[in-house]
Design a protein around this motif. Structure first.
Motif, PDB file in Angstrom:
ATOM      1  N   UNK A   4      -3.295  10.492  -2.834  1.00 26.48           N
ATOM      2  CA  UNK A   4      -4.077   9.212  -3.237  1.00 26.48           C
ATOM      3  C   UNK A   4      -3.599   7.916  -2.379  1.00 26.48           C
ATOM      4  N   UNK A   5      -4.299   7.322  -1.729  1.00 24.71           N
ATOM      5  CA  UNK A   5      -3.694   5.792  -1.362  1.00 24.71           C
ATOM      6  C   UNK A   5      -4.112   4.905  -2.103  1.00 24.71           C
ATOM      7  N   UNK A   6      -3.069   4.059  -2.657  1.00 23.30           N
ATOM      8  CA  UNK A   6      -3.389   2.932  -3.420  1.00 23.30           C
ATOM      9  C   UNK A   6      -2.839   1.555  -3.045  1.00 23.30           C
ATOM     10  N   UNK A   7      -3.721   0.408  -2.695  1.00 19.80           N
ATOM     11  CA  UNK A   7      -3.492  -0.579  -1.965  1.00 19.80           C
ATOM     12  C   UNK A   7      -3.567  -2.124  -3.318  1.00 19.80           C
ATOM     13  N   UNK A   8      -2.541  -2.931  -3.152  1.00 18.32           N
ATOM     14  CA  UNK A   8      -2.787  -4.022  -4.081  1.00 18.32           C
ATOM     15  C   UNK A   8      -2.539  -5.094  -3.173  1.00 18.32           C
ATOM     16  N   UNK A   9      -3.385  -6.233  -3.506  1.00 15.21           N
ATOM     17  CA  UNK A   9      -3.266  -7.467  -2.727  1.00 15.21           C
ATOM     18  C   UNK A   9      -2.464  -8.442  -3.767  1.00 15.21           C
ATOM     19  N   UNK A  10      -1.087  -8.849  -2.952  1.00 16.65           N
ATOM     20  CA  UNK A  10      -0.351  -9.896  -3.744  1.00 16.65           C
ATOM     21  C   UNK A  10      -0.208 -11.181  -3.451  1.00 16.65           C
ATOM     22  N   UNK A  11      -0.195 -12.033  -4.503  1.00 13.30           N
ATOM     23  CA  UNK A  11      -0.167 -13.171  -4.189  1.00 13.30           C
ATOM     24  C   UNK A  11       0.811 -14.100  -5.243  1.00 13.30           C
ATOM     25  N   UNK A  12       1.934 -14.964  -5.078  1.00 11.86           N
ATOM     26  CA  UNK A  12       2.627 -15.528  -6.026  1.00 11.86           C
ATOM     27  C   UNK A  12       3.239 -14.402  -6.730  1.00 11.86           C
ATOM     28  N   UNK A  13       3.625 -13.270  -6.488  1.00  6.30           N
ATOM     29  CA  UNK A  13       4.266 -12.306  -7.069  1.00  6.30           C
ATOM     30  C   UNK A  13       3.142 -11.532  -8.124  1.00  6.30           C
ATOM     31  N   UNK A  21       0.751  -1.075  -0.175  1.00  3.33           N
ATOM     32  CA  UNK A  21      -0.047   0.016  -0.073  1.00  3.33           C
ATOM     33  C   UNK A  21       0.887   1.383   0.025  1.00  3.33           C
ATOM     34  N   UNK A  22       0.513   1.991  -0.908  1.00  9.75           N
ATOM     35  CA  UNK A  22       1.278   3.433  -1.349  1.00  9.75           C
ATOM     36  C   UNK A  22       0.402   4.449  -0.526  1.00  9.75           C
ATOM     37  N   UNK A  23       0.848   5.105   0.726  1.00 14.76           N
ATOM     38  CA  UNK A  23      -0.273   6.187   1.183  1.00 14.76           C
ATOM     39  C   UNK A  23       0.378   7.453   0.824  1.00 14.76           C
ATOM     40  N   UNK A  24      -0.202   8.042  -0.230  1.00 14.55           N
ATOM     41  CA  UNK A  24       0.396   9.274  -0.660  1.00 14.55           C
ATOM     42  C   UNK A  24      -0.165  10.453  -0.079  1.00 14.55           C
ATOM     43  N   UNK A  25       0.365  11.755  -0.649  1.00  9.61           N
ATOM     44  CA  UNK A  25      -0.343  13.103   0.008  1.00  9.61           C
ATOM     45  C   UNK A  25      -1.741  13.006  -0.494  1.00  9.61           C
TER      46      UNK A  25
END
Length: 344
Positions: free
Chosen positions: A238-247, A232-236
């Motif tokens: 926007x915040x963007x979160x990605x679920x990752x599995x197996x790359x 998760x990137x919590x920016x000034x």
């Protein structure tokens, strides 16, 4: 191979000059104010009419600074291309009182300001000023680009294109563009034009800042030990979160950071991991949206980056501040470098 990676954010532009014959930690690194910040400061110091040329760039504080300058009684003229920094619709730009340049007029006496997200010439002069080598093989640049469609709002269009790309689980690096930037990503296309005008023949790799950050987080030492996690990137802004599995990215959501609390962030992260989050609940909460293909088998840890990353500390989640290469400021640039290597 030497790679110049530039990650242009809202607060800073982070620069890494990477040489694969050296340790990553020994790379040349710069953290400078974002272009819109120093251009806004430049506007405040001018007591004259202003003429803007250049390309579309991240607007940030520019609109506010320009309107304040006009309130002092000064004239502001912008060439049509760079005027889209304010709004893509030039009629809206003109509605603020900004004039679109007439090629038949000279605008003699106006102070001229050039707009653009990058300035490789200035950067090279800085590096060469320290008697350092600036012989670059490849260039990678990240800017946040919502894309533009005159028939659709920014939030909707951005997520439409994300859904098209994420129609199956993919590596974060697949969000990089090389010689194939769609025309609707006007800010990325502007970076391409700027490089060509500066005489740079190498076609750059271009990427959205959020996906560059997600890619970089995956190469954090702690993240490399995990199989199922949230990046998760919590920016000034926007915040963007990605679920990752197996790359590979299994799902993501994007929200406005100012609308999030520790409680709501924790709720959204848990629902992203379980696959229960919906586009409607994020959109109706004034966020951009969500798109999920699969739940992840286990939320092993949350890997977090971004200037507002301390928000994660208000949750009960198991988190880790990403610092790939030992530097929290270089997450995006390392993501760019890894994306170039992934594409080789």
């Amino acid at each position: 191979m030497k790679i110049l990676a530039i990650d242009v954010g809202t607060g800073t532009q982070d620069i890494l000059i990477y040489d694969d014959e050296k340790e990553l930690e020994n790379s040349i690194k710069l953290v400078l104010p974002s272009p819109h910040l120093y251009i806004s400061q430049q506007i405040k110091e001018i007591e004259n009419d202003i003429y803007f040329d250049g390309e579309i760039m991240g607007g940030g504080k520019l609109k506010k600074s320009i309107l304040e300058h006009m309130e002092k009684g000064y004239d502001v003229v912008m060439e049509s291309n760079c005027a889209k920094t304010i709004r893509d619709d030039l009629e809206q730009v003109k509605s603020y009182g900004i004039k679109i340049a007439d090629e038949n007029k000279s605008y003699e006496g106006y102070t001229k300001i050039h707009l653009g997200d990058i300035n490789i010439r200035k950067l090279s002069e800085f590096v060469l000023g320290y008697d350092l080598d600036f012989d670059i093989d490849k260039i990678a640049i990240a800017v946040q680009d919502h894309g533009y469609n005159e028939n659709m709002g920014d939030r909707d269009f951005r997520f439409e294109k994300i859904r098209e790309k994420l129609n199956e689980p993919v590596e974060p690096e697949s969000f990089g563009f090389h010689e194939n930037v769609p025309e609707y990503y006007s800010r990325m296309k502007a970076v391409e034009k700027t490089l060509k005008k500066e005489g740079i023949e190498e076609t750059p790799l271009l990427m959205d800042t959020k996906f560059a950050s997600i890619a970089g987080m995956c190469y954090d030492e702690e993240a490399s030990k995990l199989n199922s996690f949230i990046a998760i990137d919590i920016g000034n802004g926007h915040t963007t979160a990605a679920s990752i599995e197996n790359g590979k990215i299994q799902g993501l959501f994007e929200h406005h950071t100012s609308n999030l609390t520790g409680e709501s962030l924790e709720n959204y992260i848990n629902k992203l991991a379980s696959g229960e989050i919906t586009n409607e609940e994020i959109y109706n909460d004034h966020g951009h949206g969500a798109h999920v293909l699969n739940p992840i088998s286990k939320l092993e840890k949350v890997i977090v980056s971004g200037p507002k990353r301390e928000l994660i500390e208000k949750t009960n989640l198991d988190w880790h501040h990403a610092c790939p290469g030992g530097d929290v400021m270089m997450t995006g640039t390392i993501g760019l470098i890894k994306t170039i290597e992934w594409n080789e």
